[in-house]
Structure formats: structure tokens, C-alpha cells
Design an enzyme around this catalytic site. Structure first.
Site, PDB file in Angstrom:
ATOM      1  N   GLU A  50      -2.728   6.582   7.535  1.00 23.20           N
ATOM      2  CA  GLU A  50      -3.459   7.789   6.773  1.00 23.20           C
ATOM      3  C   GLU A  50      -4.248   8.483   7.440  1.00 23.20           C
ATOM      4  O   GLU A  50      -4.800   8.131   8.332  1.00 23.20           O
ATOM      5  CB  GLU A  50      -4.364   6.744   5.375  1.00 23.20           C
ATOM      6  CG  GLU A  50      -3.429   6.434   4.549  1.00 23.20           C
ATOM      7  CD  GLU A  50      -4.206   5.998   3.454  1.00 23.20           C
ATOM      8  OE1 GLU A  50      -3.701   5.637   2.258  1.00 23.20           O
ATOM      9  OE2 GLU A  50      -5.458   5.382   3.611  1.00 23.20           O
ATOM     10  N   ARG A  58      -7.212  -7.969  -9.458  1.00 19.40           N
ATOM     11  CA  ARG A  58      -8.053  -9.052  -9.621  1.00 19.40           C
ATOM     12  C   ARG A  58      -9.430  -8.513 -10.044  1.00 19.40           C
ATOM     13  O   ARG A  58      -9.543  -7.323  -9.925  1.00 19.40           O
ATOM     14  CB  ARG A  58      -8.036  -9.990  -8.322  1.00 19.40           C
ATOM     15  CG  ARG A  58      -8.727  -9.055  -7.072  1.00 19.40           C
ATOM     16  CD  ARG A  58      -8.718  -9.844  -6.028  1.00 19.40           C
ATOM     17  NE  ARG A  58      -8.964  -9.107  -4.719  1.00 19.40           N
ATOM     18  CZ  ARG A  58     -10.252  -8.247  -4.238  1.00 19.40           C
ATOM     19  NH1 ARG A  58     -11.085  -8.545  -4.999  1.00 19.40           N
ATOM     20  NH2 ARG A  58     -10.122  -7.719  -3.373  1.00 19.40           N
ATOM     21  N   LYS A  62       0.778  -1.066   0.101  1.00 22.93           N
ATOM     22  CA  LYS A  62       0.034  -0.044  -0.191  1.00 22.93           C
ATOM     23  C   LYS A  62       0.807   1.325   0.070  1.00 22.93           C
ATOM     24  O   LYS A  62       0.436   2.348  -0.602  1.00 22.93           O
ATOM     25  CB  LYS A  62      -1.113   0.011   1.258  1.00 22.93           C
ATOM     26  CG  LYS A  62      -1.852  -1.298   1.263  1.00 22.93           C
ATOM     27  CD  LYS A  62      -2.826  -1.161   0.047  1.00 22.93           C
ATOM     28  CE  LYS A  62      -4.030  -2.263   0.018  1.00 22.93           C
ATOM     29  NZ  LYS A  62      -3.562  -3.654  -0.066  1.00 22.93           N
TER      30      LYS A  62
END
Length: 471
Positions: A199, A290, A115
Site C-alpha cells: 500500500e 472483534r 487484507k
């Protein structure tokens, strides 16, 4: 063209891929554990092979799966979603053994699976991201210092996380200090990595994601967006396409951002770029490398078969559509019908399905691997089926959803179907203006009553009489 595919998954997504293979004249190979010996994907595939007694080990063993693909004469492997679908090692082993991996390259999976690396890639591409740490935090002291710098609330996230796991909202230093070891532990167990980052928490955002497709010729398109704001503990419950909350300008902006993000990392195959939308600002959240559980609603509004496109791309063919040719029509909703009891804090309800038949009629689709007599094993996700409805207008789509949920018969286990009907009747939801706080803001929606239908009561009485008579 690919001629034979090993499906490295189970359940409804495996059945979905089998169907795509059948339409394309491609042979399908299913895999199964002992717990899945009688599963529908095993019955529907052209071939089926055991991957061992353990309910999980075989599905999580990349080398064993690729070796089986080679042994059975497959030239490709489709990972579906979950399990090893975002595992770069699986893509590497496929390349090593000459098996086409139906997904992006191992390098892209690694970059987007990390990430912090994903954030750096998006910043470089000019895609807006939420404020946060530049990289992983080394320990609790650095985390606390960064929390003070960013400003609370913050989100503590596993760097390799996904699927709503390895993430905690922390409203203060004290909460961050308490959550830190828990997230480290969860991340290590679930993803094999103890790395975490911080974050800024965007309070009560809308969760918007864009479906993208990219081929090996550098072509990238988006198939518009999905609204995934109706979720519980970061797990999606109802998904909508397109979002009833976006203006045409926001829709175009998010579509352009998603294509820019995909091109920045050289993306091939199907993927999803996820964003948070708050107070008119859009922030990149993550990229899923995906096919998504909710790809169905994008197919319904665009008419594009995403799994078919995945196979075409992996075969080395260009995209079958150009951006200017892609249009959306109407609204589609997907309901994840889970074997859970909403009235009992969504407690899982595994067991034998004594009666099931799918709803039908105009604009109704079900993707599932269950059937009457099937026993839902306790080792996997609790989703029984995906009920998808489409209609020309938002109001008609909601009404069709109510009707389809009422049409469905699924007995033997408790499900979330009645709860979704309560959501569909809620004025706030029907207004088309909601965010990720909707479920927790409406605990009263679990206070519904379940009235047994006359035919169900008659069936129960007949069974009791038969049992008493020894029949």
C-alpha cells in the site's frame, strides 16, 4: 437467551466478560493454563477449567476450547481479543458443535482477515482505500515493480496480519528488498501465511477508528470514533474518544463510512473500522472483527455496554439502540499501563507485583486482572491494566488523567505510567493536534525522573529493618 458462556481468553478481557455475564444472569466459564492458575479471571468466573501446562497451546487450540464448551454445558463462546478472536476456524467449529460464537460469521472473519479481500470489498462499497496492489504480490520482483508504480514510501503488509505485526514501512527499493524476506518470515510465524501486499504509505496520518454494532436483522449503527494516533511501532498506547481532531462533518462522514463498510459485508456483532486521515482525506485501513482493547472509552462517552450488546446480538436479539438515539458526551482517554521500561527502550518488566491499588474518584475506571502479590508471567502481552478517565472537556480529561496516573500505585515492576504523564503535559498533545509520528518525534519524553513517594520510601526502610532483624 444465552445462559452459559465459555470465555476463550485470559486476563483483563476475560474479567470484563465475566462481569458482563454476572450482570446479565449468565454463568461464566474461565479457562487457564498452568501459568494462569492464580489469575483473577479464574477466581472471578463461576467455573474454571485447565487447558494444559503449556502457557499458549490451550488458548490457541480451537477444537479443544469448543469441546470444553460442550462438555461444560455452555451454549456460547466469547473469544475476547487476541488469541483466536479473529480465527474463522473457531467460528466454524462453534457452528459445527451448536455453540454460538459471540462475533461475526466465519465467512466475514475470513473476508476481513484477508487484507486484500477487505480492500476489494471496500472499493466495491464505495469506501475510499489507500492506493496499492490489487492483490498479493507473488515475489520480490513483483513487489519491487509495484513499489515503483505506487511510489515510495510504501507499506509492506502481511495479508493476514493484525495487531501491528507483519508490517514494514519501506522508503526505497533497497529498503523494500531488505524488508521483504523479514515480513514473509514474520507473517508465516505469526499468522501461518506468507502472503503480502503493498500500500502507499500515508505519511504521518491520524489513526481514526469507528466502533460499529450490527445485528441479525440488518441493523447497523456506529458509536462514533476513537483516536489511536498515540502509538509506538504500530502498537497503541493512549486512545481517545471522541477524537479532539475531527470536525463535526468529518465525524459524521467517518461514521457513515463505517456503517456502509459493515453493511457491505453483512456484519453482525461488534467490530471496528479503521481509517487513516491525512490532509483532509480519509482512507480505509482495515476492519477488526472483534471487540477492541479500547472499547472502554466508547462505552464511557456513549453509555452503551458493548460486551452486553455482543451477547444480546449473539442471542438473536435486535440492537437495543437506534442510530438517532446514540449520543456522545465529554471525552475519555485510555492508558495502556504496560509492564515496560520506557527509559530502557520499553524493555518488558515481568515479575511479582509487590503493591497495587487502583486510582478512583469521579470519571475513573480501571480494567485489569492484576492484584498485589500477582506475578506477571513472561508468556503474554505486557499490559497490566487499562486506566480510563472521562470528563466533560478535553482539558479536564487530560488533567484527570494526570491525577489518576499519580493516584495509582503499582510496584514491583516498571510501567509506562510516568511516561504517559509526560505525554499529557506535552503542549502538542494538549493542543489536540497530533498524528502517528508523535511518539517517535518526542524521544525526550522518556527522559523523566521518578521521585519515590515518602510512603514508598518508608515501606522500603521498614522492609530493610525487618529483614536485618530477621523478622
Amino acid at each position: 437467551m444465552i445462559t452459559k458462556i465459555l470465555i476463550a481468553n485470559r486476563g483483563e478481557i476475560a474479567v470484563r466478560i465475566v462481569r458482563a455475564c454476572a450482570e446479565m444472569g449468565i454463568r461464566s466459564v474461565a479457562v487457564y493454563s498452568d501459568a494462569d492458575r492464580h489469575a483473577l479471571h479464574v477466581k472471578r468466573a463461576d467455573e474454571a477449567h485447565s487447558i494444559g501446562a503449556d502457557p499458549l497451546a490451550g488458548y490457541l487450540n480451537p477444537r479443544k476450547l469448543v469441546n470444553l464448551a460442550v462438555e461444560t454445558g455452555c451454549d456460547a463462546l466469547h473469544p475476547g481479543y487476541g488469541f483466536l478472536s479473529e480465527n474463522a476456524e473457531l467460528a466454524d467449529i462453534c457452528a459445527e458443535r451448536g455453540i454460538k460464537f459471540i462475533g461475526p460469521s466465519a465467512e466475514v472473519i475470513r473476508r476481513m482477515g484477508d487484507k486484500t479481500e477487505a480492500r476489494r470489498s471496500m472499493i466495491k462499497a464505495g469506501v475510499p482505500v489507500t492506493p496499492g496492489t490489487e492483490g498479493n504480490v507473488a515475489g520480490i520482483e513483483e513487489a519491487l515493480a509495484e513499489g515503483d508504480r505506487i511510489g515510495y514510501p510504501v507499506m509492506l503488509k502481511a495479508t493476514s496480519g493484525g495487531g501491528g505485526r507483519g508490517i514494514r514501512r519501506c522508503n526505497s527499493r533497497e529498503e523494500l528488498e531488505q524488508a521483504f524476506p523479514r515480513v514473509i518470515s514474520e507473517a508465516t510465524k505469526a499468522f501461518g501465511s506468507a502472503e503480502v501486499f503493498l500500500e502507499k504509505c500515508i505519511v504521518n496520518p491520524k489513526h481514526i477508528e469507528a466502533q460499529i454494532l450490527g445485528d441479525s436483522f440488518g441493523n447497523v449503527v456506529h458509536l462514533f470514533e476513537r483516536d489511536c494516533s498515540i502509538q509506538r511501532r504500530n502498537q497503541k498506547l493512549i486512545e481517545i474518544a471522541p477524537s479532539p481532531q475531527l470536525t463535526p462533518e468529518q465525524r459524521a462522514y467517518i461514521g457513515d463510512l463505517s456503517v456502509r463498510a459493515a453493511k457491505a459485508v453483512g456484519y453482525e456483532n461488534a467490530g471496528t473500522v479503521e481509517f487513516l486521515l491525512a490532509e483532509g482525506e480519509v482512507y480505509f485501513m482495515e476492519m477488526n472483527t472483534r471487540v477492541q482493547v479500547e472499547h472502554t472509552i466508547t462505552e464511557e462517552i456513549t453509555g452503551i455496554d458493548i460486551v452486553r450488546e455482543q451477547i444480546r446480538i449473539a442471542s438473536g436479539l435486535p440492537l437495543s439502540v437506534k442510530q438517532e438515539d446514540i449520543q456522545h458526551r465529554g471525552f475519555a482517554l485510555q492508558f495502556r499501563i504496560n509492564a515496560e521500561d520506557p527509559k530502557n527502550n520499553f524493555l518488558p518488566s515481568f515479575g511479582k507485583i509487590t503493591r497495587y491499588y487502583a486510582p478512583g474518584g469521579p470519571g475513573v475506571r480501571t480494567d485489569t486482572a492484576i492484584y498485589t502479590g500477582y506475578t506477571i508471567p513472561p508468556f503474554y502481552d505486557s499490559m497490566c491494566l487499562k486506566l480510563v478517565v472521562w470528563a466533560l472537556t478535553w482539558e479536564e480529561a487530560m488533567d484527570r488523567g494526570l491525577r489518576a496516573l499519580d493516584d495509582m500505585r503499582l510496584q514491583g515492576v516498571k510501567t509506562t505510567a510516568a511516561y504517559y504523564q509526560e505525554i499529557l503535559r506535552n503542549p502538542e498533545f494538549r493542543s489536540g493536534q497530533f498524528n502517528t509520528s508523535f511518539v517517535e518525534s518526542h524521544p525526550e519524553l522518556t527522559n523523566y525522573s521518578i521521585k519515590r513517594k515518602p510512603e514508598e520510601l518508608a515501606l522500603a526502610i521498614a522492609a530493610a529493618i525487618a529483614a536485618h532483624a530477621g523478622l
